[in-house]
Design an enzyme around this catalytic site. Structure first.
Site, short mmCIF file in Angstrom:
data_model
loop_
_atom_site.label_atom_id
_atom_site.label_comp_id
_atom_site.label_asym_id
_atom_site.label_seq_id
_atom_site.Cartn_x
_atom_site.Cartn_y
_atom_site.Cartn_z
N ASP A 312 52.21 -59.05 9.57
CA ASP A 312 53.01 -57.85 9.63
C ASP A 312 52.51 -56.83 8.61
O ASP A 312 52.23 -57.19 7.46
CB ASP A 312 54.47 -58.23 9.35
CG ASP A 312 55.42 -57.07 9.48
OD1 ASP A 312 55.57 -56.54 10.58
OD2 ASP A 312 56.03 -56.71 8.44
N GLU A 347 48.62 -56.47 12.38
CA GLU A 347 49.32 -55.23 12.74
C GLU A 347 48.69 -54.17 11.83
O GLU A 347 48.98 -54.15 10.62
CB GLU A 347 50.81 -55.34 12.48
CG GLU A 347 51.55 -54.07 12.86
CD GLU A 347 53.03 -54.11 12.49
OE1 GLU A 347 53.85 -53.62 13.28
OE2 GLU A 347 53.37 -54.62 11.40
#
Length: 612
Positions: A312, A347
């Site tokens: 993330d 990401e």
């Protein structure tokens, strides 16, 4: 690992370089025993006689309390071991966690001393580029599943239930990607709203599984991974190493902050850097942060057998404070024998300076491709006669769509002779579901308690003539056609693809495009309301893609043929004409091909060219 139990003694070690005193806290029921630890360089250590496997423990640390100078020592705060791998309860936010001098023993989970953990024999990842990743929220995915026993619903173990595995296999899923399952805490504004964090992107203990969704701890995850692997399905973990639930300067003191606040990145004036939007950012220029990260990754491979990880807000991993494509963490992962062959997914953006880094991660990393998402949505929104209720923000033409479907060479380079690094998706956990993207032109996040200000305001969505649910057959028909077209575009594309759980059968979140705080039927998948015709369509697309093989779909050959819809070769005029409705593509031997037709709302595979 901080707590290591052996047959004759148990060793405790914790990093707290600026502390003046540190105590190990042992718990027997409600009784707490504090034992002073001894400094060993930047660590504090203690050996106790006997095998203490199963004992519950925490730490307390004393020193200077000066948050304005990055010093948060308060012996009244019980602190969770940053290297803990199991906890005896979930985290629960309480204002006392932030109040200096107020004891927090009753609010903080205890870590559990683990016994020696069995190792999972090293095996190559089942997921390979070109495959299908199925993103899911562990709790929401099975809370309403009629075939899963009630006692298993909402847990990691439920993912190994035969009915759940059958669904994965029906779609030809290569690997499931689990949204965060390590222990997290609610953001401090949520309890007052009667809400909780349902997604898990606010971790505290970066290695400890959350007891609510993985009550069996490491063994439950390991056994679930093994059962899925037997079915040919890999497991990827979505992990958060960019910030922790200790948040900004008003946040709680529950782990790193009370032991080693240097783990967080600070500006030259001493203020916390906020490259995540969460108030604090882990400092990957600090070797101790990288050690903790590598230890966590290695643990999940070595003791649980996972295929790999999705990171993330991954640019934080390479910040120090600016982004560096040659950051040490990349080489450290590549050099680790447990991690070198794992699936690594970035990401590739955060909100810090130069936060958008799509295409700049190492060559063996895959990356979420939001340009694919946005261009595909904008292509199908279109304009003019196929407008269907959209607010035009500039249609994407057939040339841009073809670039996305061919592997996004403009972002990752050509992929004729090697796997493309793009992970293509049209919807993810963050944002509208696929069905809501076609039913809502605007977000409807009122249930989040922020006056509908949170979540993305520009989603490239369109409602097809009515905002929200509609009984109009024409509106329903348009939505169904577009859903099939968007999903078809995804499954036909070169590179790896990701489908978010429930999008294959029309899951809705009632127009909420930021449902992180909705642990309720808004995010619980309603298995009784499935669009079975759409699900069958997606299963057929999955079967087609699987028949091509992942290795084939990961690449896009440069000797294929591009044709207009009527069969004539594509030329510059057709490529550049914004009114060109579609295109056909076939590889050199005609075994793989597809057709896109915006006017007819069709995206479908072509196995062989039509007979002359």
């Amino acid at each position: 690992m901080t707590a290591i139990a052996g047959p004759d003694r148990t060793h405790f070690r914790v990093r707290a370089p600026r502390a003046e005193s540190v105590w190990l806290c042992l718990f027997d029921g409600t009784s707490e025993q504090r034992i002073a630890m001894t400094r060993d360089g930047q660590d504090w250590v203690l050996d106790l006689a006997g095998d203490m496997s199963g004992a519950r423990y925490g730490f307390r640390a004393d020193g200077v309390w000066a948050p304005e100078r990055g010093s948060w020592f308060d012996p009244a705060k019980l602190l969770v071991d940053p290297h803990a791998i199991e906890l005896d309860r979930r985290f629960a936010f309480h204002p006392d966690l932030s109040a200096f001098g107020v004891d927090t023993e009753r609010h903080v989970p205890r870590a559990i001393v683990p016994p020696p953990l069995p190792e999972v024999a090293p095996q190559p990842p089942l997921f390979v580029p070109g495959g299908l990743i199925y993103e899911l929220n562990v709790r929401g995915f099975t809370m309403l599943h009629p075939d899963v026993p009630p006692e298993l619903r909402g847990t990691v173990a439920a993912l190994a239930h035969p009915a759940v595995i059958a669904h994965f296999r029906k779609l030809h899923v290569s690997a499931i990607e689990l949204m965060p399952i390590v222990a997290w805490i609610d953001e401090r504004h949520l309890p007052a709203l009667g809400l909780t964090n349902a997604w898990g992107y606010n971790p505290v203990a970066l290695m400890a599984l959350d007891p609510r969704i993985c009550p069996g701890g490491v063994a439950e995850l390991r056994e679930t991974v093994a059962k899925l692997r037997e079915a040919g399905i890999g497991v990827l973990l979505d992990l958060v190493f960019n910030h922790t639930g200790e948040s900004d300067v008003l946040g709680p003191v529950i782990s790193l902050r009370g032991l080693d606040n240097g783990a967080y990145a600070h500006a030259p004036d001493g203020t916390l850097i906020n490259d995540t939007g969460c108030g604090n950012t882990l400092d990957f220029a600090n070797p101790a942060v990288r050690v903790l990260t590598i230890d966590a990754l290695r643990h999940f491979v070595r003791h649980c057998g996972v295929d790999g990880f999705r990171f993330d807000l991954a640019p934080v991993l390479a910040r120090g404070p600016g982004f560096d494509a040659q950051a040490p963490i990349f080489a450290e992962i590549a050099a680790d024998p447990w991690l070198a062959d794992r699936v690594l997914i970035a990401e590739p953006w955060d909100i810090g300076p130069q936060g958008y880094q799509l295409g700049r991660f190492p060559e063996n990393w895959l990356e979420w491709n939001d340009v694919f998402r946005d261009d595909v949505r904008r292509f199908w929104r279109g304009e003019g006669p196929v407008h269907d209720g959209a607010v035009n923000d500039g249609a994407v033409g057939i040339g841009a769509l073809a670039t996305r479907m061919a592997g996004s060479a403009d972002l990752f380079g050509p992929c004729a002779d090697h796997a493309c690094r793009s992970i293509n998706f049209v919807a993810a956990h963050d944002g509208f579901t696929l069905a809501d993207m076609l039913a809502f032109a605007h977000r409807h996040n009122w249930a989040n308690g922020e006056d509908n200000r949170d979540g993305h305001g520009d989603n490239h969505s369109w409602n097809n003539g009515a905002e929200g649910p509609s009984a109009d057959p024409a509106v329903q028909a348009r939505r169904q056609l577009y859903a099939r077209a968007l999903l078809g575009t995804l499954f036909l594309s070169a590179g790896s693809i990701m489908l978010t759980a429930g999008d294959e059968f029309g899951r809705s979140q009632q127009g909420n495009n930021n449902a992180y705080c909705q642990d309720n039927p808004i995010t619980w998948i309603d298995w009784s309301a499935r669009d079975l015709a759409l699900e069958a369509h997606v299963a057929a697309l999955g079967a087609w893609r699987a028949a091509q093989t992942a290795a084939t779909m990961a690449r896009f050959p440069d000797d294929g043929t591009w044709l207009a819809l009527e069969g004539a070769p594509m030329d510059v005029v057709r490529w550049e004409d914004p009114n060109t409705a579609g295109v056909q593509w076939r590889d050199a031997d005609g075994a793989r091909g597809w057709r896109i037709d915006r006017a007819q709302r069709i995206a479908e595979p072509l196995v062989r060219p039509p007979a002359a």
